[in-house]
Design an enzyme around this catalytic site. Sequence first.
Site, PDB file in Angstrom:
ATOM      1  N   ARG A 123     -26.156  -5.554  -8.324  1.00  0.00           N
ATOM      2  CA  ARG A 123     -26.301  -6.931  -8.334  1.00  0.00           C
ATOM      3  C   ARG A 123     -27.630  -7.226  -9.321  1.00  0.00           C
ATOM      4  O   ARG A 123     -28.521  -6.595  -9.118  1.00  0.00           O
ATOM      5  CB  ARG A 123     -26.315  -7.631  -7.055  1.00  0.00           C
ATOM      6  CG  ARG A 123     -25.158  -7.313  -6.198  1.00  0.00           C
ATOM      7  CD  ARG A 123     -25.422  -7.651  -4.843  1.00  0.00           C
ATOM      8  NE  ARG A 123     -24.338  -7.606  -3.978  1.00  0.00           N
ATOM      9  CZ  ARG A 123     -24.129  -6.415  -3.202  1.00  0.00           C
ATOM     10  NH1 ARG A 123     -25.123  -5.511  -3.291  1.00  0.00           N
ATOM     11  NH2 ARG A 123     -22.831  -6.414  -2.312  1.00  0.00           N
TER      12      ARG A 123
ATOM     13  N   ARG B 134     -20.913  -6.571 -13.447  1.00  0.00           N
ATOM     14  CA  ARG B 134     -20.740  -5.673 -11.951  1.00  0.00           C
ATOM     15  C   ARG B 134     -19.278  -5.500 -11.773  1.00  0.00           C
ATOM     16  O   ARG B 134     -18.760  -4.480 -11.575  1.00  0.00           O
ATOM     17  CB  ARG B 134     -21.364  -6.480 -10.980  1.00  0.00           C
ATOM     18  CG  ARG B 134     -21.077  -6.039  -9.446  1.00  0.00           C
ATOM     19  CD  ARG B 134     -21.921  -6.581  -8.476  1.00  0.00           C
ATOM     20  NE  ARG B 134     -21.397  -6.686  -7.201  1.00  0.00           N
ATOM     21  CZ  ARG B 134     -22.115  -5.635  -6.451  1.00  0.00           C
ATOM     22  NH1 ARG B 134     -22.605  -4.557  -6.815  1.00  0.00           N
ATOM     23  NH2 ARG B 134     -21.521  -5.472  -5.103  1.00  0.00           N
TER      24      ARG B 134
ATOM     25  N   HIS C 143     -23.039 -10.619 -13.029  1.00  0.00           N
ATOM     26  CA  HIS C 143     -22.074 -10.241 -12.185  1.00  0.00           C
ATOM     27  C   HIS C 143     -20.564 -10.043 -12.848  1.00  0.00           C
ATOM     28  O   HIS C 143     -19.961  -9.127 -12.490  1.00  0.00           O
ATOM     29  CB  HIS C 143     -21.623 -11.417 -10.955  1.00  0.00           C
ATOM     30  CG  HIS C 143     -21.259 -11.049  -9.681  1.00  0.00           C
ATOM     31  ND1 HIS C 143     -22.297 -10.544  -8.981  1.00  0.00           N
ATOM     32  CD2 HIS C 143     -20.192 -10.931  -9.076  1.00  0.00           C
ATOM     33  CE1 HIS C 143     -21.762 -10.342  -7.869  1.00  0.00           C
ATOM     34  NE2 HIS C 143     -20.462 -10.658  -7.733  1.00  0.00           N
TER      35      HIS C 143
ATOM     36  N   TYR D  58     -10.205  -5.565  -6.790  1.00  0.00           N
ATOM     37  CA  TYR D  58     -10.162  -4.903  -8.114  1.00  0.00           C
ATOM     38  C   TYR D  58      -8.565  -4.272  -8.298  1.00  0.00           C
ATOM     39  O   TYR D  58      -8.291  -3.933  -9.352  1.00  0.00           O
ATOM     40  CB  TYR D  58     -11.325  -3.725  -8.268  1.00  0.00           C
ATOM     41  CG  TYR D  58     -12.576  -4.606  -8.270  1.00  0.00           C
ATOM     42  CD1 TYR D  58     -12.992  -5.346  -9.382  1.00  0.00           C
ATOM     43  CD2 TYR D  58     -13.419  -4.596  -7.184  1.00  0.00           C
ATOM     44  CE1 TYR D  58     -14.160  -5.905  -9.642  1.00  0.00           C
ATOM     45  CE2 TYR D  58     -14.754  -5.192  -7.231  1.00  0.00           C
ATOM     46  CZ  TYR D  58     -15.137  -5.920  -8.458  1.00  0.00           C
ATOM     47  OH  TYR D  58     -16.202  -6.665  -8.637  1.00  0.00           O
TER      48      TYR D  58
ATOM     49  N   LYS E 124     -27.520  -6.202   0.069  1.00  0.00           N
ATOM     50  CA  LYS E 124     -27.723  -7.608   0.950  1.00  0.00           C
ATOM     51  C   LYS E 124     -28.218  -6.856   2.224  1.00  0.00           C
ATOM     52  O   LYS E 124     -27.641  -5.888   2.827  1.00  0.00           O
ATOM     53  CB  LYS E 124     -26.442  -7.967   0.987  1.00  0.00           C
ATOM     54  CG  LYS E 124     -26.061  -8.852  -0.082  1.00  0.00           C
ATOM     55  CD  LYS E 124     -24.505  -9.421  -0.135  1.00  0.00           C
ATOM     56  CE  LYS E 124     -24.250 -10.309  -1.524  1.00  0.00           C
ATOM     57  NZ  LYS E 124     -23.012 -11.060  -1.362  1.00  0.00           N
TER      58      LYS E 124
ATOM     59  N   HIS F 274     -20.574  -2.658  -1.042  1.00  0.00           N
ATOM     60  CA  HIS F 274     -19.723  -3.551  -0.215  1.00  0.00           C
ATOM     61  C   HIS F 274     -19.360  -3.058   1.362  1.00  0.00           C
ATOM     62  O   HIS F 274     -19.210  -1.980   1.571  1.00  0.00           O
ATOM     63  CB  HIS F 274     -18.247  -3.498  -0.694  1.00  0.00           C
ATOM     64  CG  HIS F 274     -17.955  -4.603  -1.863  1.00  0.00           C
ATOM     65  ND1 HIS F 274     -17.066  -4.606  -2.703  1.00  0.00           N
ATOM     66  CD2 HIS F 274     -18.699  -5.423  -2.411  1.00  0.00           C
ATOM     67  CE1 HIS F 274     -17.204  -5.135  -3.751  1.00  0.00           C
ATOM     68  NE2 HIS F 274     -18.469  -5.889  -3.716  1.00  0.00           N
TER      69      HIS F 274
END
Length: 301
Positions: free
Chosen positions: A145, A246, A243, A278, A169, A269
């Site tokens: 990210r 990404r 992004h 995806y 995150k 994730h």
Amino acid sequence: MTNTQFYITNFLNHIKLQKGDSSHTLRAYKNDLEEFFNFAKVEPEKVEPIVIRGFISEQILKGKSKTTVARKLSTLRSFFSYLYSEGFIKINPARVVSSVKIKRALPKFLTVDDAFKLVEAPSEDKFTVQRDKAILELFYSSGIRVSELCGLNLEDLDLKEGLIKVRGKGKKERIVPVGQKAKEALKKYLAIRQILRIKKKLSLDETPLFINNRGQRISDRQVRRIVEKYAKFIGVLEKIGPHTLRHTFASHLLMEGADLRVIQELLGHASLSTTQIYTHVDLKHLIEVYDKSHPLSKEDE
């Protein structure tokens, strides 16, 4: 300070401590809550479900996208859930408000040709150009990210092993491999970064991996501008950002047969369901290839 301001401040501090969210995310929470209470005209203890539904309806009437409305409702749910768990309110009014149904959009990504053109676009031996090349190569090589890239420090990079330590995150750390082309670009950048430091006698903070001309850590906004600049340079008409790279990284891996759980780990994730978007992209790609290539897919001439 009003009760509302007190509760919002406490909630934001709680989010920052518990989840380690970025300043950008915290600002979004704050803006959402202030907008809601400007609409509600009551203190948090007096908010009822009908007030929240009214706010959501107003947002829709204003033409806000379903994604934006869903995010605002999510903010309110988190806020009132926090107040309830801390004993500030006796009933959580957001608990009974229905979710906003949104159609999940397929992520945009570059073709392999465009991705190659993009990372090859910066070609001069100037500091900023070599830095930009290293940034683009690293994005496409690792799928990190923009906030993760900006937060990288020199000690997070292991060029010998071809690895970087990324803080994602919630400040969760993960190790991500770096491709050969990205390693080469990073080596060139680090060499010219050192020359810049000596030449300009900059009082550099030695920690940030990516810096601007003044020796300061590069910002999210600067990185977004870099990606947009080179995308325009190679003739990509659609607006793309970090992004997109990404998504490009993940989509190209899947097209080449990478396991979905491996992609999940690389992207950081928490849930496999987030990564599964995806698979729809890959299916779309397969259908396009089939339509172009299979004899039975073509109309009679």
